[in-house]
Design a protein around this motif. Sequence first.
Motif, PDB file in Angstrom:
ATOM      1  N   LEU A 221       0.831  -1.214   0.000  1.00  9.85           N
ATOM      2  CA  LEU A 221       0.000   0.000   0.000  1.00  9.85           C
ATOM      3  C   LEU A 221       0.862   1.260   0.000  1.00  9.85           C
ATOM      4  O   LEU A 221       0.619   2.202  -0.776  1.00  9.85           O
ATOM      5  CB  LEU A 221      -0.927  -0.009   1.215  1.00  9.85           C
ATOM      6  CG  LEU A 221      -2.091  -1.001   1.172  1.00  9.85           C
ATOM      7  CD1 LEU A 221      -2.806  -1.038   2.517  1.00  9.85           C
ATOM      8  CD2 LEU A 221      -3.073  -0.632   0.067  1.00  9.85           C
ATOM      9  N   PRO A 470      -4.522   5.849   6.923  1.00  8.46           N
ATOM     10  CA  PRO A 470      -5.406   4.913   6.213  1.00  8.46           C
ATOM     11  C   PRO A 470      -4.827   3.498   6.118  1.00  8.46           C
ATOM     12  O   PRO A 470      -5.569   2.517   6.205  1.00  8.46           O
ATOM     13  CB  PRO A 470      -5.557   5.547   4.826  1.00  8.46           C
ATOM     14  CG  PRO A 470      -5.329   6.998   5.046  1.00  8.46           C
ATOM     15  CD  PRO A 470      -4.290   7.068   6.127  1.00  8.46           C
ATOM     16  N   ILE A 474      -6.537   0.147   7.622  1.00  9.76           N
ATOM     17  CA  ILE A 474      -6.776  -1.055   6.811  1.00  9.76           C
ATOM     18  C   ILE A 474      -6.236  -2.294   7.517  1.00  9.76           C
ATOM     19  O   ILE A 474      -6.889  -3.346   7.554  1.00  9.76           O
ATOM     20  CB  ILE A 474      -6.143  -0.887   5.411  1.00  9.76           C
ATOM     21  CG1 ILE A 474      -6.945   0.135   4.592  1.00  9.76           C
ATOM     22  CG2 ILE A 474      -6.088  -2.223   4.661  1.00  9.76           C
ATOM     23  CD1 ILE A 474      -6.279   0.557   3.306  1.00  9.76           C
ATOM     24  N   LEU A 477      -8.672  -3.102  10.228  1.00  5.85           N
ATOM     25  CA  LEU A 477      -9.917  -3.669   9.706  1.00  5.85           C
ATOM     26  C   LEU A 477      -9.745  -5.144   9.329  1.00  5.85           C
ATOM     27  O   LEU A 477     -10.617  -5.970   9.578  1.00  5.85           O
ATOM     28  CB  LEU A 477     -10.385  -2.875   8.482  1.00  5.85           C
ATOM     29  CG  LEU A 477     -10.905  -1.458   8.734  1.00  5.85           C
ATOM     30  CD1 LEU A 477     -11.146  -0.736   7.422  1.00  5.85           C
ATOM     31  CD2 LEU A 477     -12.177  -1.484   9.575  1.00  5.85           C
ATOM     32  N   ILE A 478      -8.610  -5.469   8.739  1.00  2.00           N
ATOM     33  CA  ILE A 478      -8.380  -6.836   8.270  1.00  2.00           C
ATOM     34  C   ILE A 478      -8.098  -7.801   9.421  1.00  2.00           C
ATOM     35  O   ILE A 478      -8.631  -8.915   9.457  1.00  2.00           O
ATOM     36  CB  ILE A 478      -7.211  -6.873   7.266  1.00  2.00           C
ATOM     37  CG1 ILE A 478      -7.572  -6.080   5.993  1.00  2.00           C
ATOM     38  CG2 ILE A 478      -6.858  -8.311   6.897  1.00  2.00           C
ATOM     39  CD1 ILE A 478      -6.413  -5.934   5.031  1.00  2.00           C
TER      40      ILE A 478
END
Length: 483
Positions: A221, A470, A474, A477-478
Amino acid sequence: MTVILVAHAGDHSPIQEQQETHQTISHDAEGDDHRSSAKPAIWSVFPFVLLLVMIATGPLFYPHFWHKSYPVISIILAFLVCTYYLFGLENMHSPVHSGAEYIQFIALLTGLFVASGGILIIVDKEARPLTNVIILAIGAVIANIIGTTGASMLLIRPFIRLNRNRIKAYHIVFFIFIVSNVGGSLTPIGDPPLFLGFLKGIPFEWTLIHNLVPWAIACILLITFFYFFDIRNKTNYALMRGDEEEEEPPTGKIDLKGKKNFIWLAIVVGAVFLDPNVFEWVPGIEYEGQKFSYLREIIMLMAAFGSYQFSDLQAMQGNEFSFEPIREVAFLFIGIFFTMMPALELVSQFAQSPEGEKLIRPSTLYWGTGVLSGFLDNAPTYVNFLTASMASVGADVNKMQEVIAFANNEYKDSLLDLMAISLGAVFFGAFTYIGNGPNFMVKSIAEQVGIKMPSFFSYIIRYSIPILLPVLVIIWLIFFMGH
């Protein structure tokens, strides 16, 4: 802080064990150990906050005064907090430990900085975005072999030279994100918090097995974000040189000078493992049941001296080697290490209290360890949250077999807890210039060659929040949301 824990008993229910653990911790916090009986006052955090504010505002609003006075300011603030601990709290334990940790920290950084300064990597290629991406990816890998500091010091100068005609602040910021921090999350060598975990008993291969997927996602990312930044950069400073001779087209070759300094670099990295608390044959200074290393630090500093004395002169000149970056880090971090003592102690006491333990779950460990690692030293932050997380399930961080069991998920959610603490400590270290040792050094090297770097707050507002945050969300969240 010494924590006495109640071990699991066959005829106890989990609730009873949890209650006993909480009671034992509370009892200890009330004064079983005289070193922790006097809690630092909230106001004692002020010198640390003041130092952070001055680091943030000094280069921007009063640069002449700051660059001339920061060593004195840092030492004075450190002295004030140490005086408060010694005479106000009658606590010699914390200053002694902070001093030992600072010596270990600066010896390692000095060894890596000087040894890598004698290695000149010449990348005679065109500064294309794809070339930069490859360098950042290589840096993310070798950070796990020679540490984030070693990889940063080895690659930052060739990275700057490659992009000399189009260099901008974002090049350095993404380098800090990827090479100086996130990249080093696969081995205990990669980043100091993970090495402390290894010394406590976490298996060496644990980080590679469990951090590999988050590492790959975060690196991909960040490198993708960098690529989109870089393809929009059409700057070519060579066009502004007037009557100067045009540069010859790049040959595409990669040259290496000062190869013998890799030996000195290997000596510094190898010395990291000479811990007297792990190997009984390694000499150490005993203090309150713990051995402080000195042989390791002597070897590192001697390697720095040897590499400087016998380095390839052409390599040193090509790197424009100067001691100014390590000098700046040495003075600023002596202030940071000592002034952050009250903040770390207050965080530790809360995290290990019954109230704090109620908040312990993977999500809160990830964000708690992470946010504090961005502004405090991530190594002690990691240890504090690991201690509290293990205490919440009745395990003792000072018992190696229980640490191994914790890493092997033999306690409730312990695998996720350890992942959250590990990734939070390493990934969030990139959030500010002071989150990890290499950050400030990379910034200083960049400024030394004339690159205008963002200020402390500008770095956070322009890069950490819109780009790094961000990525951190992420990862949460994962792997951790819902836990």
